[in-house]
Scaffold this active site. Structure first.
Site, mmCIF file in Angstrom:
data_model
loop_
_atom_site.group_PDB
_atom_site.id
_atom_site.type_symbol
_atom_site.label_atom_id
_atom_site.label_comp_id
_atom_site.label_asym_id
_atom_site.label_seq_id
_atom_site.Cartn_x
_atom_site.Cartn_y
_atom_site.Cartn_z
ATOM 1 N N LYS A 167 -3.226 44.847 19.322
ATOM 2 C CA LYS A 167 -2.962 46.235 19.706
ATOM 3 C C LYS A 167 -3.519 46.581 21.076
ATOM 4 O O LYS A 167 -2.857 47.271 21.863
ATOM 5 C CB LYS A 167 -3.477 47.192 18.628
ATOM 6 C CG LYS A 167 -2.513 47.263 17.440
ATOM 7 C CD LYS A 167 -3.054 48.098 16.317
ATOM 8 C CE LYS A 167 -2.068 48.092 15.144
ATOM 9 N NZ LYS A 167 -2.677 48.628 13.922
ATOM 10 N N ALA A 214 -1.594 40.269 13.919
ATOM 11 C CA ALA A 214 -1.826 41.586 13.331
ATOM 12 C C ALA A 214 -2.416 42.545 14.363
ATOM 13 O O ALA A 214 -2.102 42.441 15.551
ATOM 14 C CB ALA A 214 -2.702 41.474 12.090
ATOM 15 N N SER A 215 -3.307 43.391 13.967
ATOM 16 C CA SER A 215 -3.770 44.476 14.849
ATOM 17 C C SER A 215 -4.599 43.996 16.024
ATOM 18 O O SER A 215 -4.905 44.776 16.919
ATOM 19 C CB SER A 215 -4.600 45.460 14.030
ATOM 20 O OG SER A 215 -3.851 45.891 12.916
ATOM 21 N N THR A 216 -4.996 42.724 16.020
ATOM 22 C CA THR A 216 -5.839 42.265 17.122
ATOM 23 C C THR A 216 -5.117 42.316 18.455
ATOM 24 O O THR A 216 -5.760 42.274 19.504
ATOM 25 C CB THR A 216 -6.319 40.823 16.882
ATOM 26 O OG1 THR A 216 -5.184 40.006 16.622
ATOM 27 C CG2 THR A 216 -7.286 40.750 15.726
#
Lengths: 658, 371
Positions: free
Chosen positions: A335, A331-333
């Site tokens: 980014k 997920a966003s980790t």
């Protein structure tokens, strides 16, 4: 009969001569035959003496293998994590007991052994050799040992035998990293045979089956010793002739900190998830905990099928699974790493801005991909994209980068690869690429999938360990230190010449891989700064997690979908089945200048609030503990593990009961 | 016996009056004493075994003493009826005998078990010696054939039990009489020829499988080291590992650790040579030879053909014991159940042997007065 009546003059002297001659002949024969006998014995006792001497010795002398003591395992502060404790069993030598049935029932009464078990024992006693000790009752309690010892004089032939068994005082707290030992089975023996180790394991009963116990099996095991004994024709040992002591296995000191481990357990209590904390300076794993866990001690004695079934039951939530080595959608980790890839590829600069209306559409395609914020973030630059975890920014970035450039860079950060940690249970998880999809599904790559990859979804999965490793590389600005649990090994070196013993400690040598070199080294600082803001800036996604901490932390949240949400459908955790709720992710490091610890947290199927609200506080607790808000004060690392001592009492209080 | 007066005036010594042949007795006692030591060592150093053995030794000495008092020529009166009775008992054994260790050897008399073949060890030489001594020597062929038949009857009956060792001893005791009586060399040659021609017949039709196995094992014991070859291999290891000096009394590992089977009975020689070595074996053989020489000397000096033949036969049979036992224990001969005379633990055969020595002593001491 006739002869008496016949008158015959017998020639007595002729007869006597004949008889004397015949007697003389027999006498000569006797002498010759005696010489034959004697020369045959001479041949045996003189000419073939060596041969028969050897055979006589090989008849009576036997080498009995003596198992070495397994090396102990300590945490980084010297707290014992894996011990060898004596296990007491009641044994009997049948031939030394006069009325076995009566004695057995008396001893059973004393130690409270059931009638049913007694009958089984009696049967066993009768089927074995009479002079060999038979185990009557294994794992006597200390009270039973004491009771028996006081009354031993009443039971000749009965005795208590102590054997060393592996014991993990912290039980489920350390099982996933330490693993456990269990009885050597057929497959193990075959493997040992192949490696030519069968001889060294002749007296060994248990072998490392998982975790470090398995990975460092050779080091922990040691070298076999031998007892030379004299035996009789039935194999009974008469006396010991010679003894070569075994060399114990080396002790291991780990990078793990049992206190962090306990905090991790408490923080994850009631949740399914994993925590990995690494010291980025050397790759040493400080904490590694997967919840739910299980007690490795169960396997040392051979787990009952009832207990094993219970571990496998759905309501137990797969405690055998080591979630720290298990793939989750990042997920966003990820980014920050995508931003880094964009900067390095020259597609964005720190100042590049996009406009986020709340959704993203590929050119010429109707489908709208929504941001987590319905009305959008408006104008977004790199810093804001991290602070607010803006999906639209990363859809756009991923689209512009393309899957190949993304996966190439991500593989440099270790995704889709083994980290090389000293555990065999590691999973590679998945770093998708065009080639990967072709090989796996025999299908082409869709651009839409690239967008999903941009927010750490789609096929992409990472293990919490990989995630912490990638963050370590990031904070180290490209330097790669392979994560590891072993800090040092220690052994006692015996010098036979001087007859002295000396401890020898060997520090673990950290493995390094070729560093990641960016076109512009300043890109590292840009991304790290973004992570710093994500935690430190009021209103940023990670702000609440580290509000008021004494140390300067940085990090990134993540909420991973575990199932697809239909177009324009709203996600509402309370309405979704538990197993389809989002996973909460969080990565963090501190201090911002010269980081000492990186933490990756994954929590499955959280109720509401995503990574910042669910995984953030977990990471915070680890950090707090690390930076000195220590709750455990008394520490007596070298003390023998015993639940009564204060240190362990503290641990129990903090870690709580499973 | 009727002479009176002071001791120094008697023509006969005290020993002669007691009908004891001192040289023979010394040799026998030496062996028996040695036997006590070796039996103690071989019997697991248990005093119970030693005491039982000592009692047997005492009984055997007593029997010898009693037998020695009987004038030897009087045996002749009993030869025929006892021989016939013996044959009948042997037949009875085959028909109603008690089975033990896979062979029918004992007659159960209710009170005690009785082994007729042991009696025959003495009766057969008496019978043959009596038969042969009626005629002029050297013997004529028909008489020899009859004598052979007399020997063959008990031999075959005992072989049928089956008890190869005893039948071998009984056959030799009879054949020795015939040989000493001067059977012509031509005849002996013919017999040996016939016997070797007969051997295949024996192998194919008469020998039991276990007996054949023994012969095969003897020819190659290593073929089945844990089964049929075990006895002889362990025995050779025991002897060979004794070396020149031996391992010392009670120190033999093969016997003390029980690798050696039947160590206090038929294989006691292996225990002895393991613990006393080649030196011990040399001494033991010397004592045996001395006894044999004394026996032959008594035979040669006996004054009647019957006593000569009987004494010669008893002495030579004693040597057969020695040769067969040591030969089989050391791997020269196949294993047949023959004890080491006067040393092995085992009652009946020791008593029979000593009764035989009683006869020898009678022959040696009664001679001047009873012819």
């Amino acid at each position: 009969m006739a002869p008496k009546k016949r008158v015959a003059i017998r020639n007595h002297s002729a007869e006597a001569n004949l008889f004397a001659r015949r007697t003389f002949i027999t006498f000569i024969a006797v002498i010759i035959l005696s010489l034959v006998l004697f020369s045959n014995i001479y041949n045996l006792e003189v000419n073939s003496y060596q041969k028969y001497q050897t055979r006589s010795n090989s008849n009576r002398i036997k080498l009995l293998p003596v198992a070495p003591n397994r090396g102990l395992i300590y945490d980084r502060n010297g707290v014992l994590l894996a011990d060898n404790t004596p296990v007491y069993s009641l044994e009997v030598i049948p031939e030394q007991v006069t009325d076995i049935k009566k004695r057995l029932s008396e001893v059973s009464q004393l130690l409270d052994i059931s009638q049913e078990k007694q009958d089984k024992l009696l049967k066993a006693v009768k089927s074995k050799r009479r002079f060999k000790p038979i185990e009557l009752y294994s794992r006597l309690s200390e009270q039973q040992v004491a009771l028996f010892s006081v009354n031993q004089h009443k039971f000749p032939g009965f005795f208590i035998d102590a054997r060393l068994k592996r014991y993990y005082p912290f039980a489920e707290l350390t099982t996933h990293s330490l693993g456990y030992v269990a009885r050597i089975n057929g497959r193990d023996s075959l493997a040992l045979d192949k490696q030519g180790l069968a001889e060294n394991y002749a007296a060994t009963r248990n072998i490392g089956k998982r975790g470090l116990e398995r990975y460092y099996q050779d080091i922990l095991h040691g070298t076999i010793g031998h007892q030379e004994v004299e035996i009789n024709n039935q194999g009974r040992v008469i006396r010991t002739l010679d003894f070569t002591p075994p060399i114990p296995g080396k002790d291991l000191t780990l990078t793990l900190d049992i206190e962090l481990q306990m905090i991790a357990k408490r923080a994850l209590s009631g949740k399914r998830g994993a925590i990995v904390a690494i010291d980025p300076r050397d790759g040493g794993v400080l904490a590694m905990y997967s919840n739910p866990s299980f007690d490795g001690n169960l396997f040392v004695h051979g787990i009952s099928s009832k207990k094993y079934k219970k571990l496998l039951a759905p309501e137990s939530n797969k405690p055998l699974l080591n979630r720290t080595l298990q793939g989750y959608p990042p997920a966003s980790t990820i980014k920050p790493l995508l931003a880094l890839t964009g900067l390095d590829a020259g597609i964005i600069t720190p100042e590049t801005e996009i406009y986020d209306p709340g959704f993203y559409q590929l050119p010429g395609i109707e489908t709208k991909r929504r941001d987590w914020k319905k009305w959008g973030h408006g104008k977004v630059d790199l810093n804001k994209s991290l602070e607010q975890s803006c999906n639209i920014y990363y859809y756009d970035l991923a689209y512009k980068l393309g899957i190949t450039r993304i996966s190439q860079m991500m593989m440099k950060f270790g995704f889709g690869e083994y980290t090389g940690i000293d555990l065999h249970e590691e999973s590679r998880a998945i770093m998708p690429s065009i080639e990967w999809k072709r090989a796996r599904y025999n299908k082409g790559w869709y651009t839409g999938e690239t967008l999903s990859v941009g927010i750490g979804q789609s096929y992409w999965s990472v293990t919490p360990l990989q995630l912490s490793q990638a963050l370590s590389i990031l904070v180290n600005k490209g330097e790669i230190k392979v994560p590891h649990l072993l800090k040092a090994t220690s052994e006692i070196v015996v010098n036979n010449k001087t007859n002295t013993h000396q401890p020898l400690v060997t520090e673990y040598i950290v493995d390094e891989k070729a560093p990641i070199i960016l076109k512009n080294q300043k890109s590292w600082d840009v991304v790290l700064d973004g992570l710093h803001n994500t935690v430190q800036k009021l209103g940023a996604t990670g702000y609440n997690a580290f509000k008021g901490s004494k140390y300067d932390a940085a990090g990134k949240t993540g909420s991973a979908q575990t199932s697809n949400i239909a177009q324009d459908e709203e996600y509402d955790a309370s309405k979704v089945k538990e197993s389809r709720r989002d996973n909460a992710m969080f990565i963090a490091f501190a201090p911002y200048e010269n980081p000492e610890i990186v933490v990756a947290v994954a929590i499955e199927n959280v109720a509401e609030g995503g990574g910042g609200a669910n995984a953030g506080p977990v990471a915070r607790q680890i950090m707090d503990q690390y930076f000195g808000d220590r709750e455990i004060v008394s520490k007596d690392p070298r003390k023998h593990p015993n639940h009564d001592n204060i240190y362990y009492q503290n641990i129990k209080n903090i870690a709580g009961n499973p | 016996m009727r002479s009176s007066g002071h001791d120094q005036h008697r023509q006969r010594t005290l020993w002669q009056r007691l009908h004891i042949d001192l040289p023979l007795l010394s040799g026998i006692l030496a062996l028996m004493t040695l036997g006590l030591f070796v039996v103690y060592s071989a019997g697991g150093q248990e005093s119970a075994v030693l005491i039982r053995h000592a009692k047997r030794v005492g009984l055997a000495l007593f029997v010898m003493f009693i037998v020695a008092q009987v004038p030897p020529l009087s045996y002749r009166k009993w030869a025929v009826p006892v021989f016939i009775l013996g044959l009948m008992l042997l037949i009875a054994v085959l028909l109603f005998g008690h089975v033990g260790k896979g062979a029918q050897r004992w007659l159960d008399l209710g009170v005690t078990k009785f082994q007729p073949s042991e009696i025959m060890k003495l009766v057969v030489p008496i019978m043959i010696a009596w038969y042969v001594s009626q005629y002029d020597l050297p013997m004529k062929i028909p008489k020899i054939i009859i004598a052979f038949i007399l020997v063959l009857m008990p031999t075959l009956l005992i072989a049928k039990q089956p008890d190869l060792g005893t039948s071998l001893l009984i056959a030799s005791s009879g054949i020795f009489v015939i040989f000493l009586a001067g059977a012509s060399w031509k005849l002996i040659g013919t017999c040996v020829g016939l016997a070797s021609a007969f051997a295949p017949v024996l192998w194919m039709f008469l020998m039991k499988p276990y007996q054949k196995q023994r012969v095969l094992t003897f020819l190659n014991p290593e073929q089945d080291p844990l089964g049929s070859g075990y006895h002889i291999i362990q025995s050779k290891i025991a002897i060979g590992s004794g070396g020149i000096h031996g391992k010392g009394w009670l120190q033999g590992t093969q016997s003390q650790l029980e690798f050696l089977p039947e160590r206090h009975t038929d294989f006691i020689f292996a225990v002895f040579s393991e613990e006393f070595g080649l030196i011990g074996v040399g001494l033991l053989l010397s004592v045996y030879l001395a006894i044999v020489m004394r026996g032959l000397w008594i035979a040669v000096n006996a004054q009647h053909a019957f006593t000569k033949l009987l004494a010669g036969s008893l002495t030579l049979t004693f040597f057969v014991y020695i040769f067969v036992n040591i030969g089989m224990v050391s791997g020269l001969l196949p294993v047949v159940g023959v004890p080491l005379p006067l040393v092995s633990y085992g009652g009946t055969s020791m008593v029979t042997l000593m009764a035989g020595f009683g006869m020898l002593m009678a022959i040696s001491t009664h001679r001047k007065f009873n012819i």
